[in-house]
Scaffold this active site. Sequence first.
Site, PDB file in Angstrom:
ATOM      1  N   GLU A 143      29.572  18.428   1.267  1.00 15.54           N
ATOM      2  CA  GLU A 143      29.408  19.768   0.680  1.00 15.54           C
ATOM      3  C   GLU A 143      28.643  20.678   1.635  1.00 15.54           C
ATOM      4  OE1 GLU A 143      29.380  18.686  -4.082  1.00 15.54           O
ATOM      5  OE2 GLU A 143      27.512  18.594  -2.985  1.00 15.54           O
ATOM      6  N   GLY A 179      32.568  18.344  -8.565  1.00 17.59           N
ATOM      7  CA  GLY A 179      31.876  18.320  -9.856  1.00 17.59           C
ATOM      8  C   GLY A 179      32.711  18.935 -10.966  1.00 17.59           C
ATOM      9  N   GLY A 216      24.060  17.479  -5.009  1.00 13.06           N
ATOM     10  CA  GLY A 216      24.246  16.062  -4.728  1.00 13.06           C
ATOM     11  C   GLY A 216      24.254  15.186  -5.964  1.00 13.06           C
TER      12      GLY A 216
HETATM   13  C1  5RP Z   1      28.079  17.151  -6.329  1.00 11.95           C
HETATM   14  C2  5RP Z   1      27.289  18.377  -6.643  1.00 11.95           C
HETATM   15  C3  5RP Z   1      27.729  19.158  -7.844  1.00 11.95           C
HETATM   16  O1  5RP Z   1      28.124  20.418  -7.424  1.00 11.95           O
HETATM   17  C4  5RP Z   1      26.590  19.257  -8.806  1.00 11.95           C
HETATM   18  O2  5RP Z   1      26.164  17.933  -9.141  1.00 11.95           O
HETATM   19  C5  5RP Z   1      26.989  20.012 -10.076  1.00 11.95           C
HETATM   20  O3  5RP Z   1      27.923  19.275 -10.801  1.00 11.95           O
HETATM   21  P1  5RP Z   1      28.575  19.808 -12.146  1.00 11.95           P
HETATM   22  O4  5RP Z   1      29.413  20.974 -11.795  1.00 11.95           O
HETATM   23  O5  5RP Z   1      29.362  18.637 -12.659  1.00 11.95           O
HETATM   24  O6  5RP Z   1      27.452  20.179 -13.087  1.00 11.95           O
HETATM   25  O7  5RP Z   1      26.368  18.743  -5.978  1.00 11.95           O
HETATM   26  O8  5RP Z   1      27.521  16.435  -5.254  1.00 11.95           O
END
Ligand code: 5RP
Length: 233
Positions: free
Chosen positions: A108, A31, A100
Amino acid sequence: MIDQRSLGKRAAARAVADSVKTGQRLGLGTGSTVTFFLERLAERVAEEGLRIVGVPTSEPTSIRARELGLPLGSLDAIESLDLAVDGADEVDPQLDLIKGGGAALTREKIVAAAAARFVVIVDETKLVARLGASFRLPIEVLPFGWRQSSARIAALGLRNELRREADSQPLRTDNGNYVLDAVLGPCEDLRALELELDAIPGVLECGLFVGMADEAWIGGADGSVRVIHRPTR
Ligand code: 5RP
């Protein structure tokens, strides 16, 4: 210009990267927040000769880490990790999580479970009074018979829909599967729900991370960072 939320994400990510010790084996989440973490790690590798090895949780993380020159390994070769660092979509007061949003939840969860310590990096907006308040719960399912899985999830009271790409094709995870995004109402027992969901045929994993995170590092737009530890249950 970088927006307020990204400033918070970056502050938290850099603070955790600054706490990494040489020789550590790291789980690398997925992410935009994790990208800030990778960038700071790479700076420390270049400036201080920090030695780490990372296990990426997705293809995008793997690609970015390689671009930055971070040494990577596979979980099968490394076996256990000192620290896993990842973002989250929602964090509740117990430090239970919804993850997710980037469709990487299964890898993860495997990587977080392999780590001695699991640290979540978020900006203030990710903190919620209850999970499901502002984000839907991602659930990775096999494409085969996915409508059956979807109906069983709905029968548990979680209305859900297939996540699609901009061209309306079903989104595929790095594992080649689909993601169902489910509306999560108030829930008394998240762990029981996690087990019920994971027991549905065709469900690989759900984005509930219950009792897994040890700490949340929360960044503010002013660059401040505070740390919350998981309360004892
Ligand atoms: C990916 C995730 C990410 O950690 C979650 O969506 C947060 O994303 P970001 O740091 O872009 O806000 O779970 O599957």
